[in-house]
Every structure is written in C-alpha cells, then in structure tokens.
Write a protein that holds these residues in place. Structure first.
Motif, PDB file in Angstrom:
ATOM      1  N   THR A 141       0.776  -1.262   0.024  1.00  0.00           N
ATOM      2  CA  THR A 141       0.086  -0.215  -0.138  1.00  0.00           C
ATOM      3  C   THR A 141       0.889   1.142  -0.095  1.00  0.00           C
ATOM      4  N   LEU A 184       3.869   1.418  -0.974  1.00  0.00           N
ATOM      5  CA  LEU A 184       4.661   1.356  -2.268  1.00  0.00           C
ATOM      6  C   LEU A 184       3.576   2.116  -3.392  1.00  0.00           C
ATOM      7  N   TYR A 213       1.389   4.326  -2.899  1.00  0.00           N
ATOM      8  CA  TYR A 213       1.105   5.792  -2.664  1.00  0.00           C
ATOM      9  C   TYR A 213       2.234   6.355  -3.461  1.00  0.00           C
ATOM     10  N   LEU A 214       3.519   5.807  -3.075  1.00  0.00           N
ATOM     11  CA  LEU A 214       4.773   6.368  -4.005  1.00  0.00           C
ATOM     12  C   LEU A 214       4.305   6.274  -5.543  1.00  0.00           C
ATOM     13  N   LEU A 215       3.893   5.541  -6.025  1.00  0.00           N
ATOM     14  CA  LEU A 215       3.638   5.249  -7.496  1.00  0.00           C
ATOM     15  C   LEU A 215       2.557   6.149  -7.949  1.00  0.00           C
ATOM     16  N   MET A 216       1.631   6.721  -6.845  1.00  0.00           N
ATOM     17  CA  MET A 216       0.714   7.396  -7.368  1.00  0.00           C
ATOM     18  C   MET A 216       1.221   8.840  -7.363  1.00  0.00           C
ATOM     19  N   GLY A 217       2.348   9.134  -6.997  1.00  0.00           N
ATOM     20  CA  GLY A 217       3.191  10.193  -6.954  1.00  0.00           C
ATOM     21  C   GLY A 217       3.114  11.071  -5.677  1.00  0.00           C
ATOM     22  N   ALA A 218       2.871  10.126  -4.638  1.00  0.00           N
ATOM     23  CA  ALA A 218       3.047  10.767  -3.123  1.00  0.00           C
ATOM     24  C   ALA A 218       4.440  11.073  -3.111  1.00  0.00           C
ATOM     25  N   ASN A 219       4.931  12.128  -2.317  1.00  0.00           N
ATOM     26  CA  ASN A 219       6.069  12.331  -1.486  1.00  0.00           C
ATOM     27  C   ASN A 219       6.128  11.631  -0.299  1.00  0.00           C
ATOM     28  N   GLU A 232       3.443  12.511   2.325  1.00  0.00           N
ATOM     29  CA  GLU A 232       2.081  12.113   1.825  1.00  0.00           C
ATOM     30  C   GLU A 232       1.979  10.571   2.070  1.00  0.00           C
ATOM     31  N   PHE A 262      -2.313  14.551  -3.744  1.00  0.00           N
ATOM     32  CA  PHE A 262      -0.830  14.855  -3.688  1.00  0.00           C
ATOM     33  C   PHE A 262      -0.462  16.007  -4.641  1.00  0.00           C
ATOM     34  N   HIS A 276       0.175  16.100  -8.306  1.00  0.00           N
ATOM     35  CA  HIS A 276      -1.014  16.102  -9.256  1.00  0.00           C
ATOM     36  C   HIS A 276      -1.939  17.185  -9.002  1.00  0.00           C
TER      37      HIS A 276
END
Lengths: 266, 212
Positions: free
Chosen positions: A159, A161, A163-169, A172, B101, B104
C-alpha cells in the motif's frame, strides 16, 4: 500537615495483599507468578533506592545534579521505548531521544518558568517529580506510536509503495500510517481526561492530598499535569516520528529492514 | 520499455533471480509466470524500486532504477496488486486520492473523463458513491486500473490482474489492455491471458527464460 508515616512492621503487611492474587493466578495456571514476583521485588527495590537517592538529591539541590538526573531518566526511557517498540537501538537512539527531550523539556520549562515558578527554579522537589510524570507518560505514548507506525508500514508495504507510485512524496505516503499511529497512542490519554475525577482520583492528586495539600491546590497541580502530559505526549510523538524518518528510509524511500530489532521483545 | 541487464536479486541470503537479461518493448503485453515463491512478485517490486537488486541494471524507458531517477521512473509505473488496498472512505476518494498529492494538484480529471474510463472497464459511475470497504475484489482491481489510466501511466505491472474478475469484466480488462498502447508486465496463470499476450517469461529456480 504531613502524611502519617507507616511503621515498617505495618508496611510489611502490605505484601500480604499479594497472596490472594498470586493464589488466583496460580489456580488459573497463567504462568505469571514468577514474573509478578520479580516485578514486585524490582518495583520495591527501585522505589526504595530512588527514595534514598531523592532524599539526598533534595538535600543537595544542585542544578547540575538535577539536570544530570533528568538526562539519565530520559536515556533510560528512550531505551525502553525502542526496546518495547521492537526497534533497533543503534539505528534510532538519537532521533527518538531528541523527540523525548523536545516533548519533556518544553513542557517542563513552561511549568517551572511560567506556571509554578519555584525558588530556585531548578528546585528538585518540583523539577524531578514533574519530569518523571511527564516522561513516564511520554514513554508509554511513544512506544505505541513508534510501534504502530513502523509495524504498520512494514505490514502494508505494498500500500505504501502504491502511494509512492501514485506520485506521493514521503510525507504524503506516510501520512495515513502516522495518523493511525498517533490516534491510537493518544486514545488512552484522551479517555483518561474524559473520566478523570469521576471514576478515579488520579495518583498525583491523591498523593498530594495524603501529603497534606488542600484539595483545591492538588486539583490545580493535577490539571496542570494532565495538560502537560497531553502536550508533551503529542510533541514527543510527532517529533520522534519525524526525526526518525531520515534514519528509517533508504534513498528509494523504502523502509530499511535494519531499523527493526532482531528479536521483538515485549 | 523495461530492460533487465544481467540482474540478480537476492533476499535474506537466497538468490531469487539470477543473472536475468530481457527487454520488454513499449506497448508489449508480457506475462510472467512461475511457481509460488519463485520470485515473480519480487521481480515486479524490483522494477518499481521496492527492493534493492544485488547486481546488474534495471532500466525503465532508458533510465536506470537508481535513487537519482526513482521519482521520475515511478511517474510512468502503475502497480496493480492482487488485492489492492483501499484507504479512503468511498470509492471516489480512492479513485481520486493521487490528485490530492502535490504532484497532481490542479490536474484532477473531469467527470466526463472519469465516466469514460469507468465505462471502458464496465464500472457503473454509481460505484463512486459506494463505501470502499464494500467493493468486491474485482471492483477494487478495476478501480485501481482506472486510477492508473487517469494518471496517464505508461507501464502497468500487475499481480494476477484477472484473478478476482468475473468473465464479463475480464473480457473488458483484456480488451482494454490489448487495444491500449500501455506496456503490460503481469503475473498470471490465466490460460486466456497467456494465449492472448505477446510473450511469456517463465521464472524457475532463479533463472528466467522466454517461452514465447
């Protein structure tokens, strides 16, 4: 007014109170008796030693000695936090200690410099018990917060990972885990504040009343300590968690396996 | 494009992938198969920088998977887990989570775009109002695919992508993936997907070979 001293012979009777619970635990085959006995002996010896120590430290009342005492108990609390949270002492000692120090010392400073204003400000009679109470509560809160946060991340690595792939820093991506950890760790303190005074009289207040303080004075101290505990808990939790981040994640923003203690101790 | 150049991946003293070299071209649909515990998921994780590799280089669109490039690389990659975790209260919350985020912000899709994507995957727009916890496994998987499409992801890495889907929605997902220009590397044992994909890679005892 002073509390009645308890003569040693009558004091010894107290230990008889343990006989029935020990019998019950034994009948239920809980296998806890040895642990209970060790903890009772440790509790008694530790408190006696600290009593003797405090008697001297109160008499000497030196700023250096008092500060040294606070540093020592912060280090002990910190070691306990990491051990109980199942984290590696050699990786997270400093960030966790810094968090504990932020939470404890900031609230202690407000207590002594602004609210109580004892003379001298470093008076051991105020400094040491207040620091001990704050630190004890910070310790329990930080154990829960660190344990929840890092074990939550480890269990839900996919989960995290995602988030990271969805662009979260990093901030986040860890936010849901941090929210969960802090909520869980604050719940007991919030619940205590909700019912305090109704169900139970808190230990510190009871102690002060037994010690001869007027109830209204004892209540002021109790409210001060409850607010202080809450503040120091939140400050130490949040700072410990944030301070530990640079030590806990690698350059790919993945959790390092080596921050966990080899064998988890309860 | 995904390329492995003499990649070895080890975990806890065990070699899971040994000296693997292969390339998946842009737009190709490739299946990765192997016994349980053979290292398939590990290999996918290594591509997204989720676990370190022992030797060799993995490249995504020419960029090596190293700390300096990882943020850029992750922008192109989507990972669809076998049981995607939902963290928000409603399906809409989970679908649009990435748009909260910083990366985006201001790029939220329009309602029309969302509905078009959901329709392609045979999802009723009413699903967005449902509680995430009540979604079926197949709905969660399709919602995660829809999210990846809305994020303009180029490469889909999927772990048993069709396992939770019923026959009809499976066809919809297959049709979407086969018609799209996305590069797909999926772990799968689904006979139909194995037949329809471009190539099959098999991992066995740490070595990787191409079956087709």
């Amino acid at each position: 007014m002073d509390a009645l001293d308890i003569p040693l012979a009558r004091f010894a009777l107290l230990y008889l109170l343990l006989l029935l619970p020990l019998y019950l635990l034994r009948r239920l085959k809980l296998g806890l008796n040895r642990e209970v006995l060790i903890s009772v002996v440790r509790m008694s010896v530790q408190l006696f030693l600290v009593g003797i120590y405090l008697k001297h430290i109160f008499a000497i009342n030196s700023i250096l000695l008092n500060l040294l005492w606070i540093m020592v108990i912060m280090v002990v609390a910190n070691l306990n936090i990491l051990k109980k949270a199942g984290l590696a002492v050699n990786k997270l000692f400093w960030p966790s200690l810094a968090g504990v120090a932020c939470g404890t010392l900031s609230v202690l400073a407000v207590f002594l410099l602004l609210v109580v204003q004892p003379t001298p400000l470093y008076d051991a009679r105020y400094l040491i018990p207040l620091a001990g109470m704050l630190l004890g509560n910070c310790m329990n809160g930080n154990i829960l917060a660190l344990e929840r946060f890092y074990s939550g991340l480890r269990k839900n690595e996919t989960t995290f990972l995602s988030y990271l792939l969805m662009g979260a820093n990093l901030n986040e991506a860890i936010h849901p885990f941090m929210r969960e950890a802090i909520r869980t760790s604050l719940a007991p303190t919030i619940a205590t504040m909700m019912t305090i005074g109704i169900v139970s009289l808190p230990g510190m207040m009871t102690g002060q009343i037994l010690g001869g303080s007027f109830p209204l004075v004892a209540i002021k101290y109790q409210i001060m300590i409850m607010i202080g505990i809450f503040a120091s808990l939140v400050i130490s939790m949040v700072t410990s968690l944030y301070f530990s981040l640079p030590f806990a994640f690698d350059q790919m923003l993945m959790l390092k396996a080596e921050i966990f203690a080899g064998k988890k101790k309860k | 494009m995904i390329s492995f150049e003499a990649v070895t991946i080890g975990m806890q003293g065990r070699v899971l992938v040994h000296d693997a070299s292969f390339a998946i071209l842009a737009g190709e649909k490739v299946v990765l198969r192997g016994k349980s515990g053979s290292g398939k998921s590990t290999l996918l994780k290594a591509i997204v920088g989720g676990i370190p590799i022992t030797q060799g280089i993995i490249r995504i669109n020419g960029l090596a998977v190293v700390p300096e490039n990882i943020q850029q690389i992750r922008q192109d990659l989507a990972y669809i887990a076998q049981e995607p975790g939902m963290s928000q209260e409603t399906a809409a919350g989970d679908l649009l989570l990435p748009f909260s985020f910083k990366a985006h912000l201001g790029h939220e899709p329009t309602t029309a775009q969302i509905e078009a994507v959901l329709a392609r995957l045979l999802l009723d727009p009413a699903i967005l109002r449902q509680k995430s916890a009540t979604l079926s496994g197949g709905e969660k998987q399709r919602l995660v695919i829809a999210r990846a499409i809305l994020l303009n992801k180029q490469i889909f890495l999927a772990d048993e992508i069709t396992s939770a889907l019923d026959a009809e929605s499976k066809q919809a997902v297959f049709a979407f993936l086969l018609e799209s220009e996305h590069t797909v590397l999926s772990i799968s044992h689904d006979p139909e997907w194995l037949r329809r994909c471009d190539r099959i890679l098999t991992i066995d005892n740490g070595s990787l070979q191409e079956d087709r």
